[in-house]
Design a protein around this motif. Sequence first.
Motif, PDB file in Angstrom:
ATOM      1  N   GLN A  99      75.839  28.646  40.662  1.00 22.68           N
ATOM      2  CA  GLN A  99      75.579  28.579  42.094  1.00 22.68           C
ATOM      3  C   GLN A  99      76.440  29.585  42.842  1.00 22.68           C
ATOM      4  O   GLN A  99      77.636  29.706  42.582  1.00 22.68           O
ATOM      5  N   PHE A 100      75.817  30.276  43.798  1.00 21.34           N
ATOM      6  CA  PHE A 100      76.572  31.197  44.643  1.00 21.34           C
ATOM      7  C   PHE A 100      77.254  30.388  45.737  1.00 21.34           C
ATOM      8  O   PHE A 100      76.610  29.628  46.459  1.00 21.34           O
ATOM      9  N   ARG A 101      78.561  30.543  45.833  1.00 22.83           N
ATOM     10  CA  ARG A 101      79.353  29.825  46.832  1.00 22.83           C
ATOM     11  C   ARG A 101      79.883  30.809  47.872  1.00 22.83           C
ATOM     12  O   ARG A 101      80.808  31.601  47.584  1.00 22.83           O
ATOM     13  N   PRO A 102      79.307  30.814  49.092  1.00 17.83           N
ATOM     14  CA  PRO A 102      79.745  31.754  50.125  1.00 17.83           C
ATOM     15  C   PRO A 102      81.229  31.648  50.470  1.00 17.83           C
ATOM     16  O   PRO A 102      81.861  32.654  50.801  1.00 17.83           O
ATOM     17  N   SER A 103      81.810  30.446  50.376  1.00 18.98           N
ATOM     18  CA  SER A 103      83.243  30.296  50.687  1.00 18.98           C
ATOM     19  C   SER A 103      84.104  31.135  49.761  1.00 18.98           C
ATOM     20  O   SER A 103      85.167  31.617  50.151  1.00 18.98           O
ATOM     21  N   LEU A 104      83.658  31.292  48.522  1.00 14.08           N
ATOM     22  CA  LEU A 104      84.380  32.103  47.534  1.00 14.08           C
ATOM     23  C   LEU A 104      83.783  33.499  47.393  1.00 14.08           C
ATOM     24  O   LEU A 104      84.363  34.360  46.745  1.00 14.08           O
ATOM     25  N   ASN A 105      82.582  33.686  47.949  1.00 14.23           N
ATOM     26  CA  ASN A 105      81.820  34.932  47.828  1.00 14.23           C
ATOM     27  C   ASN A 105      81.594  35.310  46.365  1.00 14.23           C
ATOM     28  O   ASN A 105      81.743  36.462  45.966  1.00 14.23           O
ATOM     29  N   LYS A 106      81.255  34.281  45.556  1.00 10.54           N
ATOM     30  CA  LYS A 106      80.958  34.555  44.155  1.00 10.54           C
ATOM     31  C   LYS A 106      80.151  33.406  43.550  1.00 10.54           C
ATOM     32  O   LYS A 106      80.027  32.328  44.126  1.00 10.54           O
ATOM     33  N   TRP A 107      79.616  33.663  42.363  1.00 11.82           N
ATOM     34  CA  TRP A 107      78.894  32.662  41.588  1.00 11.82           C
ATOM     35  C   TRP A 107      79.901  31.817  40.823  1.00 11.82           C
ATOM     36  O   TRP A 107      80.885  32.353  40.298  1.00 11.82           O
TER      37      TRP A 107
ATOM     38  N   VAL B 163      71.868  28.778  46.608  1.00 14.55           N
ATOM     39  CA  VAL B 163      71.268  29.749  45.690  1.00 14.55           C
ATOM     40  C   VAL B 163      71.727  29.319  44.309  1.00 14.55           C
ATOM     41  O   VAL B 163      72.918  29.393  43.992  1.00 14.55           O
ATOM     42  N   ILE B 164      70.768  28.822  43.501  1.00 17.25           N
ATOM     43  CA  ILE B 164      71.115  28.139  42.260  1.00 17.25           C
ATOM     44  C   ILE B 164      70.245  28.621  41.108  1.00 17.25           C
ATOM     45  O   ILE B 164      69.041  28.811  41.272  1.00 17.25           O
ATOM     46  N   GLU B 165      70.879  28.776  39.946  1.00 14.78           N
ATOM     47  CA  GLU B 165      70.176  28.952  38.679  1.00 14.78           C
ATOM     48  C   GLU B 165      70.553  27.771  37.803  1.00 14.78           C
ATOM     49  O   GLU B 165      71.730  27.428  37.689  1.00 14.78           O
ATOM     50  N   VAL B 166      69.566  27.113  37.186  1.00 10.46           N
ATOM     51  CA  VAL B 166      69.801  25.960  36.319  1.00 10.46           C
ATOM     52  C   VAL B 166      69.888  26.460  34.880  1.00 10.46           C
ATOM     53  O   VAL B 166      69.019  27.212  34.427  1.00 10.46           O
ATOM     54  N   ILE B 167      70.961  26.058  34.179  1.00  8.85           N
ATOM     55  CA  ILE B 167      71.124  26.457  32.786  1.00  8.85           C
ATOM     56  C   ILE B 167      71.437  25.224  31.936  1.00  8.85           C
ATOM     57  O   ILE B 167      71.947  24.229  32.447  1.00  8.85           O
ATOM     58  N   GLU B 168      71.112  25.293  30.655  1.00 10.14           N
ATOM     59  CA  GLU B 168      71.467  24.236  29.710  1.00 10.14           C
ATOM     60  C   GLU B 168      72.431  24.820  28.695  1.00 10.14           C
ATOM     61  O   GLU B 168      72.215  25.920  28.189  1.00 10.14           O
ATOM     62  N   VAL B 169      73.491  24.066  28.408  1.00  5.83           N
ATOM     63  CA  VAL B 169      74.527  24.570  27.516  1.00  5.83           C
ATOM     64  C   VAL B 169      75.152  23.399  26.759  1.00  5.83           C
ATOM     65  O   VAL B 169      75.150  22.266  27.241  1.00  5.83           O
ATOM     66  N   ASP B 170      75.707  23.666  25.589  1.00  6.91           N
ATOM     67  CA  ASP B 170      76.319  22.601  24.796  1.00  6.91           C
ATOM     68  C   ASP B 170      77.759  22.361  25.247  1.00  6.91           C
ATOM     69  O   ASP B 170      78.380  23.213  25.884  1.00  6.91           O
ATOM     70  N   LEU B 171      78.274  21.187  24.910  1.00  5.71           N
ATOM     71  CA  LEU B 171      79.625  20.786  25.313  1.00  5.71           C
ATOM     72  C   LEU B 171      80.688  21.745  24.794  1.00  5.71           C
ATOM     73  O   LEU B 171      81.619  22.101  25.523  1.00  5.71           O
TER      74      LEU B 171
END
Length: 173
Positions: A54-62, A134-142
């Motif tokens: 997710q893009f975080r405007p407060s940090l200006n980064k993903w 602004v979001i991208e959904v991903i699946e990942v293992d632990l």
Amino acid sequence: MDKQTIHKWKNIELVEEDAHLPNGKIIRHTTIVHPGAAVILPITKNGQIILLKQFRPSLNKWILELPAGTIENDEAPIECAQRELTEETGYLSASLHPLGQCTPLAGFCDEIQHLFVASDLTRTESLNLDDDEVIEVIEVDLHTIEQWIRDDEITDAKTITCISKAKLCGHFD
């Protein structure tokens, strides 16, 4: 001096008021008054964890983080968890298990984050994002998530807390 609201945004307020400390002192304290939030750890049938990039405007980064959101009106935390999971990931959970709470910013904010594990996931329509999401959904293992935490690729406190609490409560074998 009475309580004074300095600023309001959505359902969050910046409030200044006198605070009575246990040692007898009275200080002027500023608090972000927050209705609380739900943080969701969604686990698929094959053991993958659904994360958001997710893009975080407060940090200006993903950043990489678990789905989460602010409690609205008189919504119960579990209702918020189900709503946010569906809106941000496009999944519905037939089984939400409470993990407890987290207080992320106790020095200046009264927010309580309610932690949940979501399983028995079903894919729904599409995402229903807020204008600022602004979001991208991903699946990942632990294992990969734990490596990303060690490598500072995941620095989001609610994500690290929720995953740690789920491990401590036996949600991962």
